[in-house]
Structures are given as structure tokens and as C-alpha cells.
Scaffold this motif. Structure first.
Motif, PDB file in Angstrom:
ATOM      1  N   ASP A   1       3.220   1.338   3.937  1.00  0.00           N
ATOM      2  CA  ASP A   1       3.606   0.373   2.904  1.00  0.00           C
ATOM      3  C   ASP A   1       2.372  -0.410   2.490  1.00  0.00           C
ATOM      4  O   ASP A   1       2.205  -1.565   2.820  1.00  0.00           O
ATOM      5  CB  ASP A   1       4.686  -0.568   3.446  1.00  0.00           C
ATOM      6  CG  ASP A   1       5.024  -1.642   2.408  1.00  0.00           C
ATOM      7  OD1 ASP A   1       4.620  -1.496   1.243  1.00  0.00           O
ATOM      8  OD2 ASP A   1       5.691  -2.617   2.779  1.00  0.00           O
ATOM      9  N   ASN A   2       1.543   0.254   1.770  1.00  0.00           N
ATOM     10  CA  ASN A   2       0.202  -0.253   1.543  1.00  0.00           C
ATOM     11  C   ASN A   2      -0.119  -0.275   0.058  1.00  0.00           C
ATOM     12  O   ASN A   2      -1.271  -0.356  -0.348  1.00  0.00           O
ATOM     13  CB  ASN A   2      -0.777   0.672   2.292  1.00  0.00           C
ATOM     14  CG  ASN A   2      -2.017  -0.088   2.710  1.00  0.00           C
ATOM     15  OD1 ASN A   2      -2.289  -1.164   2.197  1.00  0.00           O
ATOM     16  ND2 ASN A   2      -2.754   0.490   3.622  1.00  0.00           N
ATOM     17  N   SER A   3       0.926  -0.166  -0.745  1.00  0.00           N
ATOM     18  CA  SER A   3       0.710  -0.092  -2.187  1.00  0.00           C
ATOM     19  C   SER A   3       0.547  -1.489  -2.766  1.00  0.00           C
ATOM     20  O   SER A   3       0.824  -2.487  -2.113  1.00  0.00           O
ATOM     21  CB  SER A   3       1.926   0.556  -2.830  1.00  0.00           C
ATOM     22  OG  SER A   3       3.034  -0.295  -2.665  1.00  0.00           O
TER      23      SER A   3
ATOM     24  N   THR B   1       0.366  -7.088   0.141  1.00  0.00           N
ATOM     25  CA  THR B   1       0.778  -6.138   1.182  1.00  0.00           C
ATOM     26  C   THR B   1       0.764  -6.813   2.546  1.00  0.00           C
ATOM     27  O   THR B   1       1.680  -6.665   3.354  1.00  0.00           O
ATOM     28  CB  THR B   1      -0.201  -4.945   1.229  1.00  0.00           C
ATOM     29  OG1 THR B   1      -0.074  -4.231  -0.002  1.00  0.00           O
ATOM     30  CG2 THR B   1       0.114  -4.013   2.393  1.00  0.00           C
TER      31      THR B   1
ATOM     32  N   ALA C   1       6.175   4.100   8.545  1.00  0.00           N
ATOM     33  CA  ALA C   1       6.604   3.470   7.296  1.00  0.00           C
ATOM     34  C   ALA C   1       5.860   2.157   7.068  1.00  0.00           C
ATOM     35  O   ALA C   1       5.418   1.852   5.954  1.00  0.00           O
ATOM     36  CB  ALA C   1       8.113   3.222   7.324  1.00  0.00           C
TER      37      ALA C   1
END
Lengths: 275, 275, 275, 275, 275, 275
Positions: free
Chosen positions: E81-83, E89, E77
Motif C-alpha cells: 500500500d505504497n501508492s 502513505t 498488503a
């Protein structure tokens, strides 16, 4: 010393003088500096340090400004070097920043004092450079700005490490967060520079006189004073005292000391060998 | 306290006063100081610290100057003690310097505040002494100089460790490399002294008033403030906070606190027991 | 943000503004603060820090003063909590002090800048608070005092740790030992505040403009500048340089950088996403 | 050296030997030590350090034990000195502890190595003493315990500062929280001692041989090794390297070096002058 | 204490016992831990610290293992979470890591000792946890591994900061670079654990006895020993000595000390009030 | 890489292998090393560090020994360079020592791990070198000695700074003061080496396997582990935690992490790009 450089030039103040001028030499772009500066600068400083004729270095800018900041193209190139694995991109970027930092810290590694003589703009990278110098002088109309924040950069070439020790933590925070411009006079009031001169000519002349003054002092003590002050900045008082005691147990007993004492007794000007 | 000293004398400001004057007492040589000073000074400070009557110490110079620097003869003796094995010579020299440093650091070891009241010349060794004091005041025409560099000495009795914390790193470097003289007014502007007085009499009177003010404050808090500021100088903010929390868990709950609060409520002047 | 607080209130400067005013709100007692302040303050700062709309916080006082110091009743309560085993009493007291310290250090933990706008009295606890803020401004007639010593307290909420870095060690010692009052103008001269305004209205207006200026800057660089300056305060220059190189290897490559460069090229005002 | 001491005695190993035995001499009370020990110990160590005949000191206990801990009566006296203002009581207690700490740190201040030769019990205060020594040896049946916790004391004479560096942080925590007893063999396994001897006679003989070995080595290098190791413990690697470079620039060039090199070439035993 | 937790459970050793067992309670997944652990763990430790009945905490794992490492899903996760903006980020990721670090450092913030009782696997995150504990015991067949490197992670929850102080720098480097597995016996040899027990039952029984031993000791001294050891780890010896002197000036004089001395004299078991 | 060196040679373990052997190559003089070593060594390490094919470096000695120490002729040359002003002689000597120190610290500057594989003698300079390496292995019959003290030298190339962190302060002091020889087995017991091999062949084979193991691990995590361990050695735990959080916010999100997680899920061997 005869080598040609793209971003800097070297001028001995006069034949036999121990004062050497190191001049940022990209006047056509307001002395904005790119990656080649970071290669040339430490190489030159190291050569000047090794050269026994050199007693002291004066750093200034050619043209209308001391240093307009980092070259926007170089910055864009860094921002664009984003290909490949993002982890590796960042590891590479970290090394690039450390390489540039190291170029500026070369000023502290140079045993001999480096004086900054600032006129015109001294922005961003310029502040990183002058805060690493040993003494700073400027003209009344010099313009300073810790402007990295406006370029979306957390200043990373020394300003955030060295400025607080020079002007105090509160002033450093205010200047770094606002990025506001301030004049030579305010630079003096802030404690960033040691004296303000009315014009570029007066700056040049004034700094030359001061530099020759320091250049004529006993070189071991000059070099020792710089080294011990820099070392003591990073340790506590007790450790700094122990360090300087050890330093002087090594270097106090020299012909310079004998000469200084006997000149004082004989009320004559002393002369010291080169270092 | 009745002992006789060669380089210093002690005067209680007035009977029952907690203010004690410690006076550098070699006026015939402009208060230039030799090796005996370094023996006497810490001994006296320690005695004053132990003496419950003493609340605060004012350090000044007799005659026309605060301190003209190190006695040239003592310096020459150090320079000449060069016989025997050169390694052992230097080990001995290192101990000598540490002995002298230790004498000056006695000012910080003394729990009670030491105020420097400076008039006339305060040169070399004088700067080392006053930067170790807790507060500094001077006359308008006082003359200061970090002059060691001109004697071919890397200043080794504390100036290079303590001056940067007082005036900032840049100013300390400039003063130490140039060795230039500066006046009382500039000392104020640099942040070296807290106030400048117009004459020696005004200095005396002004410092006496300030010293009596501090001398009348709750002694545990005075001693705690000095100790915590000095300790916090050498650790980071988090460590300094933890230290003072621990300190106050020990010493906050005292009759001084009760007295201070009740005097404040009753709008009367508090009185505190000696320490 | 809608919660009610006893000692503070929050006001967004204007709808959509990133500037939030945090106001000490005990005007009837000159903003003297008791234990509830220490509970509420860090909670609010944390909430503001998490709130993406908030770009910058301005801390001020309602009524006639910024902060009159610690509430004497709270202090008396601490002094009286002396029952039971004296060792346990002191262990409990130590935790209480650390709890209060932690509330103030919340200002540094808050990623976003906190500006102190000071008018009227800023005494004792007030000094502890503003020295933890990032920038300080005040009115001409503001009154400051490190007055703990007069209450028989060794100042233990940060003043002795943070003031020396802001004004220099010597001035911090003098102010802390004498507890003397000083004006807004002297605060500027000492380096404690960055600018003095003629009246409370001018202060409000001036600080609003400055805060909006910082609030419009690229937020990653603002947050980075604050974080790196605070971290660098506690490590040596080499370690600070390594830290910021690592920081920027992580956060330099952002849309903020691209936007800032392209806005600069296109000579337009940049816009940045919230953080 | 002829002075009589209540808690210690001094024995030169043999005429002309550089090895001096310093013996804790309260055998009737298992070498439990009271306040007079803390006065005598640093005075003796300082005298031995100044005496050129002394090359190395071996610290041991007379009778059946090395040191049984602090004298319970002294401890009770401290616990009972609780009259007068509680703040002043604690300020006085703090100075008392620092005075006792300072007596033990005298081992580190002594330039010449101090070896602990431990037999029988080495409890509480005993651990504080031996962890300040440079090398530790013991008998198989020696008994160690960081037993302060059982006396309701947070060990305050050095164990908590020096033991972790010797045996590691985890082991130091375990020994200090449990206060459990451990044998000479376990002391070796923990890294607290460098070798275990089968009996007191073997210990005596073995340590004598080792001490004479070190005593015959070039004294400047012995003293330098001790000093640099202690200094490097408190600074980072880069700072430690700079320190030893400065140290050796001072003291490397000595007759000892010339003698050591030429003896090595000539395959003969070197001899060195005293320090 | 009655609250239900997803990843942990609390068991008082026996009614009235000061020993509390804190059990990692995800046996179905070998006590692999995800984000909820990092929320629950510090909350529980804080509650146990505040609870006067609790004297000491024993941390162990339910089922067959102490802790199998970080839950792979949580890790994925984080990796995903790289958006959004890559700078933001990373700023978010940095805060996430610091949040997790802080959960583990809660062990050190807890005033009361935390003992790790390790059986089965103790991998990755498990090592981060146990190196923050005060004492470590394990079974013969326990399996340890600093395995982050194999998951492409630079261990970031404390292992690289705390392991070197426990086992030495060289061993920490070897274990962290190879990620190799090692047994309980080697853990003992490395200095990572203080004792190895033959079976899980013996571990349980043995640790219970030790914990009750510490739980019966004077609580102010237990808490002081832990606090001073942790603080002294981060400052130099001189600063650590000054800190413990200040600590003891505050907390030495307690009923615990009186009770311990009089029990010792009367050769009876002392009893101490809760903390 | 094709360049010829006087004191070293480079051998890739096998074509395409990431393991590179760096071999001290002065077998005729037992790998005693002179000034040319200090020029060549950092140059080679830097080149290996830059070369993406290189994953890990194994440092060993050709012939019968790892390193017999400093070349006596070089040492004598240093001792004899005593002409001219004694102050300048010492300033020059200090720079020479720092130049040699810097050559050895190149091991730490190299991002990739350096393993020492030690057989035969490892004396004086040899200890300085291997303590700067990341992991150490040796043969049973290896012979170690911190022998500088016998040459009248205070060890100045890193041993006194790095050995205490590896074996503990007490053992480092004992080894450095006695200069005694110890075997491979004792080196293991002291914690200086991580494993002992029965013969040189087994050492070679064993280290090759370990090196290939590390060489096959995700390179960003390997490099990160080394860098963070070294940085954390010099700062406190809180600062080290913040550093690694910042580091990982930069470099955790990489293809290596994705690959490692998916390989783990798919129970296959992962493969990683070069660095």
C-alpha cells in the motif's frame, strides 16, 4: 577562539569582560542558516563553556535580522536526498534531524546562561533557537513567526517542545498552527520575551547591562540555577526538590557563599572567582 | 492551637469563621526566618488541617513585610557547619535542606487551601513559601525578588520547582538569574499573583472576602480540587483524568452534592457540614 | 454526515470548504448538555476526522450561549444511581466518568484542529470542552466559570488536567477554587483565549478567516503540529525531540514539502491535496 | 531506644555491633498486626536511622511466623467505620490508608539498609512489608501469599507497586490474582528473596553474617547505594545518571574513600567512622 | 455473544460458569491472523467485559498452535500500500499500526483478567498478544519466538513495550534481536509463563481450575488488582500508592468485604455477587 | 579504524564479516581502566556505528579478564583533586563523572548491537560497562562483583540505573549492597547473562555464531529493535506504542521488508544491503 567561522562570530564585550557576544553572521541572506551552522554552533558553545573567562553569552544577529529561518537550499537538499532504499533514506533523515536538534540543545548543555537579543526577523529556525536560550529580549519592531507549517514542515528543532513551557500550551498551539507573524510587543505579552526595547541600540545597551549584572554574580549559583531549572522541568516537584538538595549539598559550601555573606554584612560589593 | 510559637501566630478571622489567619511574626527583623520557623510551620499547618473548624488558611506577615528572606545568621550557621569529614558534612547538609523543603511542602500536604496575602518585601525564602501556596494576592507596593543567586545560593526550597509552572519557564529563568526586584503590579502581569490591591487594608479586606467565599463552598469539592490539581501537575493528562475519575467515584456521592443540587433548584444558599 | 443528532449539528462553511462548523444545539436550555451529548460528540468528531474534505473544525454554540454546563437532571441522575452494593455503585460511577472524559478527549484524538468560538456563557462542562480544543477565541462579553466547585463537584472532565498548561498552575488553582466568573477580556489576559472579538458576528467572521487560513495550509504539517504538540506535553524535552525527529523522518518527505518549496521559490500560492 | 512498644522490639546484635534486630512481636496472634503497628513502626525506624551506632537493621518475627497479615479486627473496624456522610467516610478512609502506607514507606526513608529475615508465614501485610525492605532472606519452609484478594481487598500497602519491580510484572500479576501460597524455595526462584536457608537458626546466623558484612562497609557508600537505587527506580536512565553524578560530586570525597583506597593498597582491613 | 466471528470463537466453560474461553480459530493456517482479527478481537473483549456473567477469560488457540504470527498476505498488503504521496502513505500506515496496537491493548482495557493458555507455536504476533495478557501458561512443547526481526520488522504491536517488564530488559533484548525459538520450559525459566504443563490436556484442565479459582474470588478486588497493577506500571511508587489509596477509598467498602470477613470468621466459603 | 588505541583494539571477525570485535586491551593490569579508556571508547564506538561494514560489535577482554575495574591510580587522582575552592572542586568532579558516564552510554547511542563476551573478572567498572551492552554472555568461571561499595563509592557509571531493569530491583539492591562475588552460572540464574559457555573458546565460538546470526538479519529491523527497546524503557506503554508506530510508519517500508517476505515465500535465504 581565534578560529574563523562561516556562520557565526564571537566578540568579547570588552577586555576582561565575562560577557561574550555570539553573533549570527550571514547578514547578506538575512541570517538564513544552512547545515554548516549546525556544525559550528555547538562547537563554539562548548568552547565558550570551557573558557573560564566567559561568564555569560549574548546571542544576536548581524545585519537587519536575528535569523530569517532555515536556508531554503539546505531544506531542498534534505527533500531531495531521496535516493536508494526508502527505509534507509528515512533512517538517514532521522539522524540528520537529530544532529540538527542536538546543535540547538547545545544551548542548554552550556552551563553558562545564553541570552537572546532579537531584532528584525526571528522566523522558523530562529524560534527554535531562541526558545532554547535562557532569557530573551527583543526590539519593538522584531518580527516573530513559527512559520514551519507554511513550508509543510512539522517544526522539529525544539519549538514544539520548548515554546509551550514558555508561553503556555494554548498560545503555542495557536502560534504553531497559524504561523502568523507577531511583533516584539506581542512577544512580551505572550511571555516569549522578558522585555522589549525601543531600538536596536537600546536593546544592545540594555542587554549588555543585564548580562554584566548576571556576569558579576556568584558563578556557581548562576550555573546551578540554570542547571536545576532545566532539570526540574523534566521531573516532578518532589524529584526536583530532591535533586536541588543533592546539588546544594555538593556546591553550596564554597568561597562564593562566604564572600556573599560577608559582603552583605559589610555592605560592600562582593567579588567572585571565575568558574 | 493555644500553644505559643516563636515565628508564627494564628488568628481565627472571627468566632465561628472557617477562615484562619496564619501570620509570620518576626516583625522586628522584617520577618526574616531562621531554623525554628521550619520546625513550627509544618506542625501548625498539620494541626490546622486536622481541625474541622478550619476551612481555609490565609498566610500573611506581621509588621511591614511578608518575609524578608532567610535569617542571615541561620545561613551563616549552615555555611560554617563544616567540621569533620567533608563527605559526612555534605550528607548532613543534604538532610538539613530536605528538612527545610519538607516544611514548605507542608502547604501542599495541607488538604485545605492556603492563600498568601503579601505586602511589603517577599524575598528569597518568601518566594519559596508563596509559590507553594494555592493562591497569591498582594499589595501594589509589594516587592518581590528571587534573590538567592545574590547570596551565592542555588534556590533550594521550591522556587525553581514551582515558579515555572506558575509564571512560565522563561520568566522563571529570567527572574531567578537576575534576582531583580519586581512590584506587585508586575507580579500580577507575570501571573505570580491573582490580584493586586491598592493598600494593605484593601488586601486584608479583599482576601478575607475571597477566603470566606471559598470557606463557604462544599468542603469535599474544595479539598478535591486542590488535591487533584496538585496530583495532575506531576502526571500526564491521561493519568490525571484517570486519577480524578477514581477520586470522584469515591467522593462525589456525598451530602454536599445533594445539598448543592437541591439548593440550586430551590434557589437558596446551600450549607455544608465541616470536614 | 447526514445523520440527525440531538445535541449537535454540522455545517460545512461553504461548498468545497474544508472548514466545518460543529454547533452545540440545545439553545432552549442554554446548551446545557446531558448524557446523549457524550455519545454523539466523539462519534461526530471521528467521522469528521475520517472525512478527507474536512480540514478543520470550528466548535460553537447555537442560541445565546456556548455551553451552560452539565444538564442538572443528568447530574441528579448520577447522584441518585446509588442502589445496590456501594462498592459496585462506585465502580459503575467511575466507568461513567471515564466514558464522559473519553468523549471530550476525542477532540485531541481528532487529527484535525478543533477551534472553539465562544460567546455567551461557557460554564463548568463548557470549560472542560474548550480546554481540550486546540485554539480558543471568544467575544468580549463571553462569561466563563470553572463552576463545578459550587455544585460540590471536583471538576472531572479535563479542566483540572488541561487548564494549568494553558493559563499556568496558579491561575488554574485560583479559578477552580473560587469558581468566579470572568469575562472574555480577562480570558484573553489569562491566556485562555487567543483573541477577543467585539461581537458575535465579528467572532464568526474572524474565526472563519483564521480557520480557512489553517485549512489551506499543508495538511500533513497541520496534523503533525497538533499531534507532536500534544505528545510533547506528556514527555520530557529530550523525548519530545526524539519523537518529532522520528515523526518527520516518516512524513516530512511528501508532495506537500515539494509544493511548498517550489511555490515559495515561484512566489505563488501553493495548493495541497486533502488528507 | 528504651521505650516499650506493643508490636515490636529492638535488640542490638551484640554490644558495639552496628546490626540492630527489629522484631515483630505479637507471637500469640502469629504476628498479625493492627493499627498500633503503623504508629510504632515508622517512629522506631526513624529513631534507628538517627542513631549513629546503627549501621543496618534486620527485620524478623518472633514466634512461629514473620507476619500473619493484618489483624482481622482492625480490618473489620475499618469496614465498619461507615457512619455519617458517605463522601466524608471515604475521604477519611483514604487518609487512613495513606497513613498506613506511609508507615511502610518508612523503610525506604530510613537511610540505612533494612534486611527482612523471614520464617513461617509471610502473608498479605507481610508481603507489603518485605517488598519495601532492601534485601530479603527466608527459610525453606517459609510460606508466602499475596492474599488480600481473598479478603476482598485490592492490596493497598505497597505490594502492587513494589512487587513487579522485584519479580517482574507477569509473576506479580499471577501471584496477586491467584493469592496462592508459595514456599521459600519458590520465593527464591521468583526472585523475591536472595537466598534460602535450611532452618530458622541458619537463617538467623546467615543474615547476621551478611548484616555484619554490610555494617562494616563504608557507611556513606552504603547509604548512597540505597538512596540512588531507590531514586533511580522512579526516573529514567539519563536522569538517574545525572542524579548519581550530582550525589557523588557531593559525597564521594570523604575520609571513607581515602581509607578504602589506602587499605586496599596496604592490603589491610579498612575502618570507617559511623554515620 | 451469538454473533459469528471469522477468527475467534467463544465458549462458556460450562453453564453458569464465570470462565469464558476465547479461542483463536483459524486452525487451517496455524492461527495466522490477518486484519479481520484486529476488528473482531476488541469488539469481543469489550462484550465479554460488559457481560456480568463473565468473570474471567481464557485465551487459547484451536488446532495445533496458539498463533503462528501475522498472516503473510496481510503483511504483504501493508507493504504494497505504497501508492500516492509518500507522506500520506506513511500517515496512513501509522494509523493502521495504531489500530492494530489498540486491538491488542483491549486485553488491558478489559477489566476482567485474561489468561493465555499456550500450546504449539506462539510466534511474532502471538508474543505481542500473550504479553498483553494478565497471566500466561503453556505446554512443555510450546514454541515461542519474537520473530519479527526476521521479517524485517521492528516488532510494533506491544512486545517491545511489555516483554521487558515481564522477563527483564536484558532477556527481552536478546530474544528480540536473535528471534531465536525457545520452548515452554525456557519460557518458564525466563519468567514469561507462570507454569508449564506436560500436555495440552493438562494445560486445559490446569488453566480451567486456576480460572475457576480466580472466577470465584470477590470480583471488585480482582478487577481492582488488575487495574491498579497496570496503572502502577506507568507511574512511580509514590504515585501508585496514592492511586490505590484513592481507589480503595472508593471501592473497599462493599458487600464483598463484609462477606469475605464474615466467611473467614465462620470458616465457610464466601459467595460474591457478579460485577 | 587504523588508528592505534591505548586501551582497546578492533578486529574484524573475518574479511567481509559484519562482526567486529572490540577488545579491552590492558591485559598486564587485568584490564583495569583509567581515564584514557573513557576518551577512546566512545570515539571508537561512534566510528564503528558510522562504518556501513559494521553490523554488530562484540566487546571482550584480552588476557585473563574482561575488566578488573577502575584503575586505582585514576581513582586516587580523582580523590586527590581537591585543591582550590571546595564548591568548584565539586562542580569539576561532577563534570568528570558525567564525562565518564557519557563514555559508557555511547554503547546505547551506537545504533548497532553491542554484545559483551565476558570471561575472568568483571568487577566494578566492568559491571557498569556490560549492563549498558545489549546482550551479555560469559564463561562458567567468570567472576562478577558490583564492588564499588567496598571502595567507598556509590556506583556512578550506570550500574545502579541499568542493573535493576536487567535482574530486578531486589537482586540489584542485594548485589550492590553486599558487593559479593558471583559466578557465571549465578549470573545466568540472576538474568544478567543470556547464556553461559564452558570455556573461553566455546564462548568465543558461540558468541561469534550468534553475532553472525544477528549480523545477517535485516539491519533496519535490528537497529529499530534496539532503538525502540531503549526508548520504551523510559516512557510508559502507551507512549512506547505510539513511538514504535511512528518509527515503523517511517522505516517499515523498505527493500528489506520486500526481500524478507519474498525470501520467506521462496524459502530461500534473504540478503540485505548494509546500513
Amino acid at each position: 577562539m581565534e578560529e574563523k567561522y562561516e556562520t557565526l562570530k564571537i566578540q568579547q564585550e570588552s577586555p576582561n569582560s565575562g560577557v561574550f557576544n555570539l553573533i549570527i553572521n550571514r547578514p547578506s541572506v538575512s541570517n538564513a542558516l544552512g547545515l554548516n551552522f549546525f556544525s559550528e554552533f555547538p562547537k563554539i558553545l562548548n568552547a565558550l563553556d570551557q573558557n573560564p573567562t566567559v561568564a555569560i553569552i549574548v546571542l544576536s544577529g548581524s545585519g537587519n535580522h536575528f535569523c530569517g529561518g532555515i536556508d531554503l537550499k539546505s531544506l531542498a537538499a534534505i527533500a531531495d536526498d531521496n535516493s536508494g532504499d526508502q527505509g534507509r533514506t528515512r533512517e538517514r533523515l532521522r539522524r540528520k534531524i537529530k544532529f540538527m536538534q542536538d546543535a540547538i540543545t547545545a544551548i542548554e548543555r552550556c552551563r553558562k546562561p545564553v541570552i537572546a537579543a532579537i531584532h528584525g526577523a526571528c522566523l522558523g529556525l530562529g524560534i527554535n533557537i531562541v526558545t532554547a536560550c535562557d532569557i530573551r529580549y527583543c526590539t519593538k519592531d522584531a518580527i516573530f513567526s513559527v512559520k514551519e507549517v507554511d513550508l509543510a514542515i512539522t517544526a522539529d528543532l525544539g519549538t514544539l517542545q520548548r515554546l509551550p513551557g514558555i508561553v503556555g500550551f494554548g498560545k503555542a498551539m495557536e502560534l504553531s498552527l497559524t504561523g502568523r507573524r507577531f511583533s516584539g510587543d506581542e512577544a512580551k505579552e505572550l511571555g516569549l520575551v522578558s522585555r522589549v526595547f525601543g531600538s536596536r541600540e537600546e536593546l544592545k545597551e540594555g542587554v549588555r547591562t543585564i548580562a554584566e549584572g548576571i556576569g558579576g554574580k556568584p558563578p556557581l549559583a548562576v550555573v546551578g540555577t540554570k542547571a536545576v531549572l532545566i532539570r526540574s522541568r523534566d521531573v516532578n516537584v518532589e524529584q526536583g526538590l530532591d535533586y536541588v538538595a543533592t546539588w546544594n549539598s555538593s556546591m553550596l559550601l564554597s568561597e562564593d557563599l562566604t564572600e556573599a555573606i560577608s559582603a552583605q554584612k559589610q555592605k560592600r560589593k562582593p567579588t567572585f572567582a571565575k568558574l
